[in-house]
Write an enzyme that holds these catalytic residues in place. Sequence first.
Site, mmCIF file in Angstrom:
data_model
loop_
_atom_site.group_PDB
_atom_site.id
_atom_site.type_symbol
_atom_site.label_atom_id
_atom_site.label_comp_id
_atom_site.label_asym_id
_atom_site.label_seq_id
_atom_site.Cartn_x
_atom_site.Cartn_y
_atom_site.Cartn_z
ATOM 1 N N SER A 102 -33.249 17.008 -36.143
ATOM 2 C CA SER A 102 -33.309 18.307 -36.808
ATOM 3 C C SER A 102 -34.761 18.626 -37.137
ATOM 4 C CB SER A 102 -32.488 18.268 -38.099
ATOM 5 O OG SER A 102 -32.738 19.404 -38.904
ATOM 6 N N ILE B 56 -29.273 26.866 -35.180
ATOM 7 C CA ILE B 56 -28.419 26.986 -33.997
ATOM 8 C C ILE B 56 -27.111 27.673 -34.372
ATOM 9 C CG2 ILE B 56 -27.343 25.724 -32.088
ATOM 10 C CD1 ILE B 56 -30.414 25.461 -32.233
ATOM 11 N N TYR C 293 -29.972 14.844 -46.727
ATOM 12 C CA TYR C 293 -29.929 15.171 -45.296
ATOM 13 C C TYR C 293 -31.324 15.076 -44.695
ATOM 14 C CZ TYR C 293 -29.362 17.922 -41.027
ATOM 15 O OH TYR C 293 -29.368 18.351 -39.723
#
Length: 261
Positions: free
Chosen positions: A152, A198, A165
């Site tokens: 990412s 995305i 994350y």
Amino acid sequence: MTNNYKSKERPIALVTGGRRGIGAAIVLRLAQDGFDVAFTCRNEDEVARELCAEVEALGGRGLAVASELQSLEAHTDLLEQIQEWGGSIDCLVNNAGIGSPSRGDLLVMKPEAFDLVLETNLRGTFFLTQAVAKQMIDNSSPHPRSIVNVSSISVELASPERGEYCMSKAALGMSTKLFALRLASESIGVFEVRPGVIRTDMTAGVAQKYEQRFKDGLVPMGRWGETNDIASIVSSLASGQFGFATGSVIHADGGLAIPRL
């Protein structure tokens, strides 16, 4: 190294989290480009079965395996099923992962959320990669071999409201470097793809917000990334055409991560 690979015309790929979204696009692109593809999912449901049928329509074989990434015990069964189905793995695509259970102040992040995200995105991915790498070394293959981490832009861009994350993805970036160095002498290329924003089911709930941010210049290309944008990059890296490259990082974010004044 042993010469005990099964006779196979098509290389074997394993895509974790391949049932939907980016993972499903990768599964189909690899099948289109000549791979037989196994993929993990939480349940071997109708969606997974339909994806296998799509792989077969493209001339390959598809295998859906229900497997939880954070369960190290499940890795052994997963690899045994794939070995029995098609032989040793030529390409591992580490796509599976989870987001932060909830977004919020970094100062109130719960240890349970931290543990869950790191256990899945980092620990599970690391030890599955370790197991597949050992299998690749122990089994020769007539095909190029590769490991592709789908991480990412959060490897580099900090989001304090989802810190666990970001930390998991940053560590995955280092894992790419470590495995690239360890496996270079084995001619196993290790790569990383860093998607930006995305268009998937997971981003549908914030689509309106991002549409406005695109207009405000968030992404220099001014558009959503599509799942096929990521899939085409992954398949190219898996093809063996980048034979003297390893540890390489591809930013698939429309220019989002480029520093600007």
